[in-house]
Design a protein around this motif. Structure first.
Motif, short mmCIF file in Angstrom:
data_model
loop_
_atom_site.label_atom_id
_atom_site.label_comp_id
_atom_site.label_asym_id
_atom_site.label_seq_id
_atom_site.Cartn_x
_atom_site.Cartn_y
_atom_site.Cartn_z
N UNK A 1 0.72 -1.36 0.00
CA UNK A 1 -0.16 0.05 0.01
C UNK A 1 0.62 1.23 0.02
N UNK A 2 2.10 1.27 0.50
CA UNK A 2 2.78 2.58 0.90
C UNK A 2 4.25 2.54 0.22
N UNK A 3 4.76 1.43 -0.36
CA UNK A 3 5.94 1.44 -0.89
C UNK A 3 5.86 0.54 -2.18
N UNK A 4 4.84 -0.06 -2.48
CA UNK A 4 4.65 -0.72 -3.71
C UNK A 4 4.64 -2.32 -3.49
N UNK A 5 4.00 -2.82 -4.60
CA UNK A 5 3.57 -4.02 -4.45
C UNK A 5 4.70 -4.77 -4.32
N UNK A 6 5.88 -4.59 -5.17
CA UNK A 6 7.38 -5.43 -5.27
C UNK A 6 7.79 -5.27 -3.83
N UNK A 7 7.87 -4.31 -3.18
CA UNK A 7 8.34 -4.10 -1.98
C UNK A 7 7.55 -4.78 -0.80
N UNK A 8 6.33 -4.86 -0.83
CA UNK A 8 5.69 -5.70 0.02
C UNK A 8 5.89 -7.05 0.05
N UNK A 9 6.01 -7.59 -1.39
CA UNK A 9 6.35 -9.10 -1.56
C UNK A 9 7.77 -9.23 -1.18
N UNK A 10 8.78 -8.38 -1.24
CA UNK A 10 10.01 -8.82 -0.83
C UNK A 10 10.24 -8.44 0.83
N UNK A 11 9.35 -7.71 1.30
CA UNK A 11 9.28 -7.56 2.59
C UNK A 11 8.73 -8.77 3.46
N UNK A 12 7.53 -9.49 2.75
CA UNK A 12 7.14 -10.57 3.12
C UNK A 12 8.19 -11.83 3.23
N UNK A 13 9.15 -12.02 2.04
CA UNK A 13 9.99 -12.99 1.98
C UNK A 13 11.03 -12.59 3.00
N UNK A 14 11.46 -11.36 3.09
CA UNK A 14 12.61 -11.10 4.31
C UNK A 14 12.01 -11.68 5.62
N UNK A 15 10.77 -11.18 5.88
CA UNK A 15 10.40 -11.50 7.31
C UNK A 15 10.25 -13.01 7.58
N UNK A 16 9.60 -13.61 6.43
CA UNK A 16 9.44 -15.02 6.78
C UNK A 16 10.61 -15.86 6.92
N UNK A 17 11.82 -15.18 6.37
CA UNK A 17 13.07 -16.03 6.38
C UNK A 17 13.94 -15.46 7.39
#
Length: 815
Positions: free
Chosen positions: A365-381
Motif C-alpha cells: 500500500x505504501x511503498x509498492x507491491x514489489x516491495x511488499x512481496x520482498x518484505x514478506x519474504x525477508x520477514x518469513x526467512x
C-alpha cells in the motif's frame, strides 16, 4: 567544494562556469536589517563606497524586517537621494531567511551578494569574491580571526560541524554573512526557512543542483554599533530547525507516493502466503518445550478448569507476570479444538501469519507491491521470526498487535490528496490494537507506540502532527479496552496491580529479572536477522548516501520504519532486563526496510559498487553462512542424539555439498541477479529442517510426560497419587497429566514440603537436576526414604516415602 585562504588559491575540482568574462558584471547587495538604526547609515555608506569601486552598475537592497526603531526611515531617506538604494519593508518581523528571500527575488543585477547591516565585514574585499565568481557559481567567505566572543565562536564551531555532518555542505563557516551568487543561481534555489537556517539551506540546495561552490577567507570586525539580535536562546530553535530540515530534505526527501505501484495481491503474493501457511500450521503437535511453552499452555488450561478467566493462575496460584489476552486466546483454542500442543501453538502461528500478512499489505500500500512481496519474504526467512513463529510466546501476539497499531497510526497521519489531516477511523483502530496489546503485555504497548509516533509526526513536515486532544482520545480507547479487566482483576486480588505494574514492569525494567549488559541486543539482532544481516554495511551506506539517486529513493515511510525499529532497539537496550525475543516487535519494520533496499539494489546498475556488493557479495556470504549453519545443526543432532539415524548423515552430506557449491559460486559473478534468490531458498530449507525436524526431535528428548516420553509407561501414576514439583514448576506435569492437584515448592523456601510428604505417605517429586538429593533430604524429616527413579531433560524424578506415621509426627525436618 573549494576553499581559498589568503593569498593562495587552491581549487579542488574543475569549475563549472567558464573563465571568459566579457564585461564587468553588475552587482546587487542585499542587506537584511532589523532594528539597526545605530549602524545602518554607516553600512549604506560603506556599501556604496565599496560597490562603486568594483562595478559600474550596482544596487543596494535593504530589507527592513519589521524594525521598531528608525531603521526604515533612515534607509528611505538615503534612498530618496540615491537611486541605487532600494528599501523593502516587512510589516512584522518575518525572520532572517524571509528577508534574504525577498531581497534575492528583488535583485536585478548579474551577481547577488548579501551581508549583514552591522558592518562586521570589509566590503572592499568583495573583489576577491567577484574574481572567483568568474569560475564558480557561489563564492562563500569564511571569517579570519573572528571578533566574536569565545563562547559564540565555540557555538559556531559546533554548529558548523553538525551542519557538515548532517547536510554535507563541506563549508567551514556556513553562517558567514558574506556570500556571492550568480543571480540565476540564487533565484533558482529553494528557500523554505524564514530563520537563521537559511545559509545551510542555500548551500544544501546548491549542492543538490550541482552548482560549484568555493570558499575564500575574509576579514572580520567587531560590530560598529548596537548589539547583536542573535542570542544564545536561538540555539535550540536553530538546531531543531536544522534537524527537521535534514530529515525532510536530505535524509527522507523522496515523495511519499512516488513510484508506488500498489493494488491487489498478485499470484506471487498468494504463493508466498500459501508457503508460509504450510510452514506455520503443519507439524505443530510435538511436545511443549519447557519453560515458556509449558507455562503459557498450562495457565489457559487452568482457566478452563477453574472457570476463572479474570485472574491468571499457575498451579492455581495467582500469576502476576502478564495480562490475560494470550491465555484467553489459547483457552478459546482449547474449547474449539481440544487441549493439545497443536491447539496451543495455533495461537502464535496465527499471530505470525497475521504479522506477515499485515507487513505485506502495508508494504504493498505504501511503498509498492514489489516491495511488499520482498518484505514478506525477508520477514518469513529471518531467523528470529522463524524461530518464534511456531513457539508459544507472548511476544508473537504482542508483535502482531503492536505492528497493527503502528501501521494504523501511520495511515491516520499520512497526507491524503496532498492535505494534512487526521484520518479518525485509522486513529481509533490504532487505539483498539494498542489496547489489545496492553492486554497482552501491559504498558509496554504504549511505550512502543507513542515515542516513534511523536518523533515522526514532529520531524516530518508533510504529515499530520496529532495534538494533545488526539493523544487523549487514543489513550481513552486503550483505557476503554484495558480498564474492565484491570478493575475485575483488582476486585479478585487487590495486590495484583501492585505486583503487575511495579514488580513486573518497573522492577523488571530496572533489572530484577534477566539482567544483561547494554550491548546484549547487538549480537542478538545480527543473528536474528540472518541472512539479511549481511546487507548491513551496504544498507548503512544507502541510508547515509547524499547522492540524488539514493536520497530520492528514501521516502518518509522509511523514516517511520527506522524510528519504529530504532526506538524498539534503544528502549530494550536501556532496560536492564533483556531476553532475545524482546526485539521481535521490530521485525516487521526491519523487513520492510530491507525489502525496500533489495528492490532498490536489484534495480540499480550492476556496475555500481555498493549495490553490486549488496546484490552479489552479501548474498553469496549469506548463502555460505546458511550452509555452514546447516552442517553445524545436522552434526550437533547426530552427535547428541540418543541414536544416529541415516537422515542425520543425509542432512550433513546435503549441507556440506551446498556449502562447497556456494563457495564455488563466489567466482561466478554472472549469476549476480539470482544470488539472493538462491540464498533465500537455502534459508527456507534450513528453517524447515530446524523447525520441523530438529526442534520437534529436541522436544521429544526433553519432555517428561508427553506421549513421546518413555516415562509415561515406566511410571504408572494413579489418579490420586501425590505429585509435586520442586524449584522449577515443570508446568508440563499438570498439563499432560491433566491434574489440578500438582503442588509446587520453591527450593529456597520449601517449608511445606515435609507436611506434604507426611500427608501423602508416598509422593513423586520432579525437581531440577541442579537440586541435589542431599538438599532435598535436608528439607524432609529423618527417616524419609528417597528413591531416584529417572532423569530426563532438565528434570530428576524421585519417589519419596514418609517415615512411619508416629515417627513422622515426632520428628522435625533437619535444618
Amino acid at each position: 567544494m573549494h576553499q581559498f585562504s589568503q593569498p593562495t588559491v587552491q581549487p579542488r575540482h574543475v569549475p563549472t562556469i567558464p573563465s571568459t568574462p566579457q564585461r564587468t558584471p553588475s552587482l546587487s547587495l542585499v542587506l537584511p536589517a532589523w532594528n539597526e538604526a545605530e549602524v545602518i547609515s554607516q553600512a549604506l555608506a560603506e556599501a556604496e563606497s565599496a560597490l562603486g569601486g568594483l562595478t559600474d552598475r550596482y544596487e543596494i537592497i535593504v530589507v527592513d524586517d519589521g524594525s521598531t526603531d528608525e531603521t526604515a526611515a533612515l534607509v528611505q531617506q538615503a534612498a530618496d537621494g540615491n537611486p541605487a538604494i532600494r528599501l523593502i519593508r516587512h510589516d512584522g518581523n518575518l525572520g532572517y531567511g524571509a528577508a534574504l528571500r525577498d531581497g534575492f527575488a528583488a535583485a536585478t543585477c548579474d551577481l547577488v551578494a548579501f551581508t549583514d547591516a552591522d558592518c562586521q565585514f570589509d566590503l572592499t574585499e568583495l573583489d576577491r569574491l567577484l574574481f572567483l565568481s568568474r569560475r564558480y557559481s557561489i563564492v562563500c567567505g569564511y571569517r579570519i580571526d573572528r571578533k566574536d566572543s569565545r563562547l559564540r565562536c565555540f557555538y559556531s564551531r559546533v554548529y558548523n560541524g553538525i551542519v557538515r555532518c548532517l547536510l554535507g555542505t563541506e563549508v567551514r563557516d556556513v553562517d558567514c554573512a558574506l556570500k556571492l551568487f550568480h543571480r540565476d543561481v540564487v533565484q533558482g534555489l529553494t528557500i523554505s526557512t524564514s530563520g537563521f537556517l537559511v545559509n545551510s539551506e542555500l548551500l544544501t540546495e546548491a549542492k543538490r543542483q550541482n552548482h560549484s561552490v568555493v570558499e575564500v577567507g575574509v576579514s572580520h570586525r567587531p560590530r560598529a554599533a548596537g548589539s547583536s539580535t542573535v542570542s544564545v536562546f536561538e540555539i535550540p530553535t536553530v538546531l531543531t530547525g536544522l534537524i527537521r530540515y535534514w530529515w525532510n530534505t536530505v535524509q527522507f526527501p523522496g515523495a511519499a507516493t512516488k513510484g508506488v505501484v500498489s493494488g491487489p495481491f498478485s499470484i506471487v503474493h498468494a504463493l508466498l502466503l500459501v508457503i508460509a501457511a504450510l510452514f506455520l500450521f503443519t507439524n505443530l503437535g510435538y511436545p511443549l518445550i519447557d519453560r515458556d511453552e509449558t507455562r503459557y499452555a498450562e495457565i489457559p488450561r487452568e482457566m478452563l478448569v477453574s472457570g476463572n478467566w479474570v485472574l491468571p493462575q499457575l498451579n492455581f496460584q495467582p500469576y502476576y507476570d502478564k495480562p490475560p489476552l494470550l491465555y484467553w486466546l489459547c483457552a478459546i483454542s482449547y474449547r474449539a479444538f481440544g487441549i493439545s500442543e497443536w491447539s496451543a501453538r495455533l495461537v502464535p502461528a496465527l499471530a505470525a501469519f497475521g504479522t506477515l500478512l499485515a507487513t505485506m499489505w502495508f508494504g504493498n500500500r505504501n511503498v509498492g507491491s514489489r516491495i511488499g512481496l520482498f518484505a514478506g519474504g525477508v520477514l518469513m526467512l529471518s531467523v528470529g521470526f522463524v524461530f518464534t513463529s511456531r513457539y508459544l510466546l507472548i511476544d508473537g501476539v504482542l508483535t502482531l498487535l503492536t505492528t497493527l497499531s503502528l501501521f494504523s497510526v501511520y495511515e491516520a497521519i499520512k497526507p491524503a490528496a496532498g492535505k494534512r489531516a487526521l484520518h479518525l477511523g485509522w486513529w481509533l483502530a490504532a487505539g483498539v490494537f494498542c489496547g489489545l496489546a496492553f492486554l497482552t503485555k501491559g504498558p509496554l504497548a504504549l511505550v512502543l507506540l507513542i515515542p516513534p509516533l511523536i518523533a515522526f509526526s514532529w520531524l516530518t513536515e508533510s504529515y499530520f502532527a496529532p495534538t494533545l486532544r488526539h493523544y487523549l482520545m487514543l489513550l481513552a480507547v486503550v483505557a476503554g479496552i484495558a480498564a474492565p479487566w484491570l478493575v475485575a482483576v483488582t476486585m479478585q486480588d487487590p495486590s495484583f496491580l501492585v505486583e503487575f505494574f511495579y514488580r513486573h514492569n518497573v522492577a523488571r525494567f530496572a533489572g530484577e529479572f534477566h539482567a544483561r549488559p547494554i550491548w546484549f541486543f547487538i549480537p542478538v539482532l545480527l543473528l536474528a536477522g540472518h541472512p539479511w544481516t549481511f546487507l548491513t554495511i551496504p544498507y548503512v551506506g544507502f541510508l547515509a548516501s547524499r547522492t540524488r539517486s539514493a536520497s530520492q529513493n528514501r521516502p518518509p515511510v522509511l523514516g517511520f520504519l527506522m524510528l519504529w525499529s530504532g526506538w524498539c532497539f534503544v528502549f530494550f537496550s536501556i532496560a536492564k532486563c533483556k531476553l532475545p525475543t524482546y526485539l521481535l516487535p521490530a521485525a516487521p519494520a526491519l523487513s520492510l526496510m530491507i525489502g525496500h533496499y533489495l528492490v532498490y539494489a536489484t534495480k540499480r546498475s550492476a556496475t555500481h559498487r555498493r549495490e553490486w556488493f549488496a546484490r552479489f557479495w552479501s548474498a553469496r556470504t549469506a548463502t555460505a553462512a546458511t550452509c555452514l549453519a546447516g552442517v553445524g545443526f545436522s552434526a550437533f543432532i547426530a552427535l547428541t542424539g540418543s541414536r544416529v539415524s541415516v537422515a542425520n548423515y543425509v542432512w550433513i552430506l546435503i549441507w556440506a555439498s551446498l556449502l562447497v557449491g556456494s563457495l564455488l559460486m563466489v567466482a561466478d559473478r554472472h549469476q549476480g541477479k539470482y544470488a539472493w534468490g538462491s540464498s533465500s531458498a537455502l534459508a527456507f530449507l534450513l528453517a524447515v529442517m530446524v523447525m520441523h525436524q530438529i526442534v520437534p526431535a529436541y522436544s521429544r528428548r526433553q519432555t517428561i510426560f508427553a506421549a513421546a516420553s518413555p516415562l509415561r509407561a515406566k511410571i504408572p501414576l494413579e489418579a490420586n497419587s501425590a505429585i509435586a514439583t520442586l524449584s522449577h514448576e515443570f508446568s508440563e506435569v499438570p498439563f499432560y497429566l491433566q491434574r489440578s492437584d500438582v503442588r509446587h515448592f520453591d527450593a529456597r523456601n520449601a517449608s511445606g514440603l515435609s507436611e506434604f510428604i507426611a500427608e501423602n505417605d508416598h509422593a513423586l517429586i520432579i525437581m531440577e537436576k541442579q537440586v541435589l538429593i542431599g538438599q532435598l533430604r535436608d528439607q524432609l524429616p529423618r527417616g524419609t526414604r528417597i528413591q531416584l527413579i529417572d532423569e530426563r531433560g532438565p528434570a530428576r524424578l524421585v519417589q519419596v516415602t514418609a517415615a512411619s506415621p508416629r515417627l513422622a509426627h515426632n520428628l522435625h525436618p533437619v535444618k
